[in-house]
Write a protein that holds these residues in place. Structure first.
Motif, PDB file in Angstrom:
ATOM      1  N   VAL A  19       1.520   7.628  -5.319  1.00  0.00           N
ATOM      2  CA  VAL A  19       1.432   6.825  -4.266  1.00  0.00           C
ATOM      3  C   VAL A  19      -0.155   7.017  -3.769  1.00  0.00           C
ATOM      4  O   VAL A  19      -0.563   6.012  -3.254  1.00  0.00           O
ATOM      5  N   ILE A  20      -0.420   8.309  -3.503  1.00  0.00           N
ATOM      6  CA  ILE A  20      -1.657   8.476  -2.851  1.00  0.00           C
ATOM      7  C   ILE A  20      -2.873   8.189  -3.607  1.00  0.00           C
ATOM      8  O   ILE A  20      -3.977   8.185  -3.072  1.00  0.00           O
ATOM      9  N   THR A  21      -2.809   8.241  -4.944  1.00  0.00           N
ATOM     10  CA  THR A  21      -4.075   7.816  -5.635  1.00  0.00           C
ATOM     11  C   THR A  21      -3.978   6.537  -5.960  1.00  0.00           C
ATOM     12  O   THR A  21      -4.940   6.112  -6.767  1.00  0.00           O
ATOM     13  N   HIS A  27       1.885  -1.507  -6.426  1.00  0.00           N
ATOM     14  CA  HIS A  27       2.298  -0.273  -7.367  1.00  0.00           C
ATOM     15  C   HIS A  27       2.311   1.072  -6.494  1.00  0.00           C
ATOM     16  O   HIS A  27       3.436   1.717  -6.799  1.00  0.00           O
ATOM     17  N   ALA A  28       1.663   1.233  -5.685  1.00  0.00           N
ATOM     18  CA  ALA A  28       2.124   2.494  -4.627  1.00  0.00           C
ATOM     19  C   ALA A  28       3.175   2.492  -3.732  1.00  0.00           C
ATOM     20  O   ALA A  28       3.974   3.485  -4.041  1.00  0.00           O
ATOM     21  N   LEU A  29       3.753   1.091  -3.479  1.00  0.00           N
ATOM     22  CA  LEU A  29       5.055   1.189  -2.857  1.00  0.00           C
ATOM     23  C   LEU A  29       6.036   1.394  -3.916  1.00  0.00           C
ATOM     24  O   LEU A  29       6.910   2.176  -3.548  1.00  0.00           O
ATOM     25  N   LEU A  30       5.989   0.990  -5.114  1.00  0.00           N
ATOM     26  CA  LEU A  30       6.852   1.197  -6.071  1.00  0.00           C
ATOM     27  C   LEU A  30       7.154   2.660  -6.437  1.00  0.00           C
ATOM     28  O   LEU A  30       8.116   3.385  -6.667  1.00  0.00           O
ATOM     29  N   TYR A  31       5.826   3.377  -6.426  1.00  0.00           N
ATOM     30  CA  TYR A  31       5.887   4.677  -6.620  1.00  0.00           C
ATOM     31  C   TYR A  31       6.563   5.372  -5.424  1.00  0.00           C
ATOM     32  O   TYR A  31       7.185   6.442  -5.455  1.00  0.00           O
ATOM     33  N   LEU A  32       6.305   4.967  -4.071  1.00  0.00           N
ATOM     34  CA  LEU A  32       6.913   5.787  -2.976  1.00  0.00           C
ATOM     35  C   LEU A  32       8.582   5.375  -3.043  1.00  0.00           C
ATOM     36  O   LEU A  32       9.123   6.562  -2.572  1.00  0.00           O
ATOM     37  N   ILE A  33       9.047   4.385  -3.549  1.00  0.00           N
ATOM     38  CA  ILE A  33      10.355   4.018  -3.694  1.00  0.00           C
ATOM     39  C   ILE A  33      10.839   5.231  -4.546  1.00  0.00           C
ATOM     40  O   ILE A  33      11.837   5.785  -4.408  1.00  0.00           O
ATOM     41  N   LEU A  66      10.948  -3.412   4.313  1.00  0.00           N
ATOM     42  CA  LEU A  66      10.187  -3.867   5.147  1.00  0.00           C
ATOM     43  C   LEU A  66       8.789  -3.824   4.666  1.00  0.00           C
ATOM     44  O   LEU A  66       8.100  -4.858   4.873  1.00  0.00           O
ATOM     45  N   PHE A  67       8.571  -2.577   4.004  1.00  0.00           N
ATOM     46  CA  PHE A  67       6.983  -2.775   3.621  1.00  0.00           C
ATOM     47  C   PHE A  67       6.826  -4.000   2.533  1.00  0.00           C
ATOM     48  O   PHE A  67       5.578  -4.224   2.608  1.00  0.00           O
ATOM     49  N   VAL A  68       7.572  -3.991   1.643  1.00  0.00           N
ATOM     50  CA  VAL A  68       7.664  -4.971   0.441  1.00  0.00           C
ATOM     51  C   VAL A  68       7.427  -6.292   1.016  1.00  0.00           C
ATOM     52  O   VAL A  68       6.313  -7.117   0.943  1.00  0.00           O
ATOM     53  N   GLY A  79      -8.691  -8.352  -4.914  1.00  0.00           N
ATOM     54  CA  GLY A  79      -9.906  -8.008  -4.074  1.00  0.00           C
ATOM     55  C   GLY A  79      -9.543  -6.831  -3.311  1.00  0.00           C
ATOM     56  O   GLY A  79     -10.252  -5.862  -3.140  1.00  0.00           O
ATOM     57  N   VAL A  80      -8.246  -6.470  -3.019  1.00  0.00           N
ATOM     58  CA  VAL A  80      -7.881  -5.451  -2.083  1.00  0.00           C
ATOM     59  C   VAL A  80      -7.955  -4.089  -3.092  1.00  0.00           C
ATOM     60  O   VAL A  80      -8.510  -2.891  -2.949  1.00  0.00           O
ATOM     61  N   ALA A  81      -7.440  -4.321  -4.439  1.00  0.00           N
ATOM     62  CA  ALA A  81      -7.648  -3.356  -5.402  1.00  0.00           C
ATOM     63  C   ALA A  81      -8.848  -2.750  -5.559  1.00  0.00           C
ATOM     64  O   ALA A  81      -9.140  -1.676  -5.827  1.00  0.00           O
ATOM     65  N   ALA A  82      -9.696  -3.816  -5.885  1.00  0.00           N
ATOM     66  CA  ALA A  82     -11.080  -3.381  -5.987  1.00  0.00           C
ATOM     67  C   ALA A  82     -11.861  -2.720  -5.010  1.00  0.00           C
ATOM     68  O   ALA A  82     -12.685  -1.807  -5.154  1.00  0.00           O
TER      69      ALA A  82
END
Lengths: 179, 102
Positions: A19-21, A27-33, A66-68, A79-82
């Motif tokens: 999640v944090i990296t 992808h971070a959201l799915l890791y959090l789930i 809700l996050f999703v 662009g956000v990932a970059a």
């Protein structure tokens, strides 16, 4: 029970690292789930099935949905990932990582030198016992939680409202429109 | 060996809390900040559950219920603020909103 505890604990730690990296928000959201479900497995293995079920239903089922939805609504592109990858330089994360590691070291050292000596046998604490506690001596706490949820509802509906292009308000009378 | 020592459960909660704290400090995107806050609240709830099961008392799970309530309230208000941030500044960078100006 022990194997279940240690395995799901390992999964929880690894998924939280993901999640944090991670640079991609989805992808971070799915890791959090995955992390939340692993913590729910830890609850089941410790003998708290009511809390584990709540963790899956409320956390992984409601809050994460809700996050999703919000991430879908924002329509974040590549662009956000970059941008995230550009922000995630070692110069940025080294200092906070060292600070958090120092805090973790202190916490673990304190636990290690203590003499709690309790062993969790994994006997089940049923939902019935929790319900008797909540609706007997802890009733005022349940009502406070309800007040908190009501306040959060009002705040979220007020803050999240998009301001419409409202017509100019008359200073003297407060009337809307082109008076 | 039978049973998990209470220290191991608390160490797991401490590791998760430290990971969430590190993520909170080194992320600038507001989505990741909110996710790190969720991780930290979840670690606090795990510590309550470990305490409750170690002493065989249901109060741990009752406190966990309150932690979940708090997390839900925090997530809803935080996501509303996130939508406003994206609406006004067209970015999710928290540093864009560092000036106290309407």
């Amino acid at each position: 029970m022990e194997i279940a505890f240690y395995l799901s604990g390992l999964v929880a730690v690894l998924a939280t690292l993901g999640v944090i990296t991670n640079a991609n928000p989805v992808h971070a959201l799915l890791y959090l789930i995955v992390s939340l479900i692993a913590v729910a497995m830890v609850f089941f293995s410790l003998g708290a099935p009511f809390a584990g079920a709540l963790e899956i239903i409320v956390y992984a089922g409601a809050i994460m949905v809700l996050f999703v939805f919000v991430v879908m609504m924002l329509n974040l592109g590549e662009g956000v990932a970059a941008q995230e990858r550009a922000w995630l330089k070692p110069r940025t994360w080294l200092g906070p990582a060292v600070l958090a590691a120092a805090l973790l070291l202190v916490l673990i050292a304190t636990l290690w030198r203590g003499d709690i000596g309790l062993v969790i046998q994994g006997e089940t604490l049923t939902a019935k016992m929790v319900g008797i506690t909540l609706f007997g001596p802890w009733l005022i706490v349940v009502e406070l939680a309800a007040m908190l949820l009501l306040a959060a509802l009002v705040t979220a509906s007020h803050v999240g409202r998009m301001a419409p292009d409202k017509p100019a308000t008359n200073r003297e009378t407060g009337a809307r429109g082109d008076a | 060996m039978s049973g998990v020592p209470m220290e191991h459960g608390l160490v797991l909660a401490a590791i998760l809390f430290a990971l969430g704290l590190a993520g909170l400090m080194f992320r600038r995107n507001m989505i990741f900040v909110l996710m790190s806050l969720e991780v930290m609240l979840n670690a606090a709830g795990l510590a309550f559950i470990v305490g409750g099961t170690a002493w065989q008392q249901p109060e741990g799970q009752a406190m966990f219920l309150l932690v979940i309530t708090l997390a839900a309230a925090e997530a809803s208000v935080g996501l509303a603020l996130l939508i406003q941030l994206n609406h006004r500044f067209k970015t999710l960078d928290l540093d864009a909103a560092s000036r106290m100006r309407g």
